[in-house]
Design a protein around this motif. Sequence first.
Motif, PDB file in Angstrom:
ATOM      1  N   ALA A   1       0.839  -1.203   0.000  1.00  0.00           N
ATOM      2  CA  ALA A   1       0.000   0.000   0.000  1.00  0.00           C
ATOM      3  C   ALA A   1       0.872   1.251   0.000  1.00  0.00           C
ATOM      4  O   ALA A   1       1.936   1.274   0.616  1.00  0.00           O
ATOM      5  N   ASN A   2       0.405   2.289  -0.686  1.00  0.00           N
ATOM      6  CA  ASN A   2       1.084   3.585  -0.655  1.00  0.00           C
ATOM      7  C   ASN A   2       0.739   4.350   0.620  1.00  0.00           C
ATOM      8  O   ASN A   2       1.541   5.139   1.104  1.00  0.00           O
ATOM      9  N   GLU A   3      -0.474   4.124   1.119  1.00  0.00           N
ATOM     10  CA  GLU A   3      -0.951   4.788   2.340  1.00  0.00           C
ATOM     11  C   GLU A   3      -1.808   3.803   3.122  1.00  0.00           C
ATOM     12  O   GLU A   3      -2.540   3.015   2.522  1.00  0.00           O
ATOM     13  N   ILE A   4      -1.727   3.884   4.443  1.00  0.00           N
ATOM     14  CA  ILE A   4      -2.629   3.121   5.313  1.00  0.00           C
ATOM     15  C   ILE A   4      -3.135   4.085   6.374  1.00  0.00           C
ATOM     16  O   ILE A   4      -2.348   4.693   7.097  1.00  0.00           O
ATOM     17  N   HIS A   5      -4.467   4.208   6.443  1.00  0.00           N
ATOM     18  CA  HIS A   5      -5.088   5.157   7.363  1.00  0.00           C
ATOM     19  C   HIS A   5      -5.915   4.418   8.405  1.00  0.00           C
ATOM     20  O   HIS A   5      -6.749   3.576   8.051  1.00  0.00           O
ATOM     21  N   PRO A   6      -5.733   4.731   9.681  1.00  0.00           N
ATOM     22  CA  PRO A   6      -6.629   4.175  10.691  1.00  0.00           C
ATOM     23  C   PRO A   6      -8.021   4.794  10.529  1.00  0.00           C
ATOM     24  O   PRO A   6      -8.159   5.940  10.104  1.00  0.00           O
ATOM     25  N   VAL A   7      -9.035   4.005  10.824  1.00  0.00           N
ATOM     26  CA  VAL A   7     -10.417   4.464  10.733  1.00  0.00           C
ATOM     27  C   VAL A   7     -11.050   4.246  12.113  1.00  0.00           C
ATOM     28  O   VAL A   7     -11.699   3.228  12.355  1.00  0.00           O
ATOM     29  N   PRO A   8     -10.851   5.197  13.044  1.00  0.00           N
ATOM     30  CA  PRO A   8     -11.318   4.997  14.398  1.00  0.00           C
ATOM     31  C   PRO A   8     -12.824   5.211  14.607  1.00  0.00           C
ATOM     32  O   PRO A   8     -13.368   4.733  15.595  1.00  0.00           O
ATOM     33  N   LEU A   9     -13.493   5.901  13.683  1.00  0.00           N
ATOM     34  CA  LEU A   9     -14.919   6.174  13.826  1.00  0.00           C
ATOM     35  C   LEU A   9     -15.681   5.786  12.575  1.00  0.00           C
ATOM     36  O   LEU A   9     -15.215   6.020  11.464  1.00  0.00           O
ATOM     37  N   THR A  10     -16.832   5.161  12.752  1.00  0.00           N
ATOM     38  CA  THR A  10     -17.718   4.876  11.634  1.00  0.00           C
ATOM     39  C   THR A  10     -19.153   5.208  12.056  1.00  0.00           C
ATOM     40  O   THR A  10     -19.462   5.253  13.245  1.00  0.00           O
ATOM     41  N   VAL A  11     -20.005   5.450  11.098  1.00  0.00           N
ATOM     42  CA  VAL A  11     -21.429   5.702  11.382  1.00  0.00           C
ATOM     43  C   VAL A  11     -22.276   4.808  10.512  1.00  0.00           C
ATOM     44  O   VAL A  11     -21.834   4.290   9.518  1.00  0.00           O
TER      45      VAL A  11
END
Length: 82
Positions: free
Chosen positions: A72-82
Amino acid sequence: MATFMDVHKDMKGITSEQLMAAHRADLAIEAEEGVHFEKAWADPESGTVYCLSTGPSAEAVQKIHERTGHPANEIHPVPLTV
């Protein structure tokens, strides 16, 4: 378990078959790093692919992608979802 969205920017022209093959390759070894790849999306025109996963860390996600040949070029944490 944390959730991550990763971005691959070098997959121009990817087909649905190639996306499925890459996803299956990740699924085949994901347990070795405690990761689970939930879903993948692709824009063949721009070459951008997105993967949603859960796992212990961004590093664990990247290890699987590296081992299957598409880091991956970028990996982002996703701490919130709706």
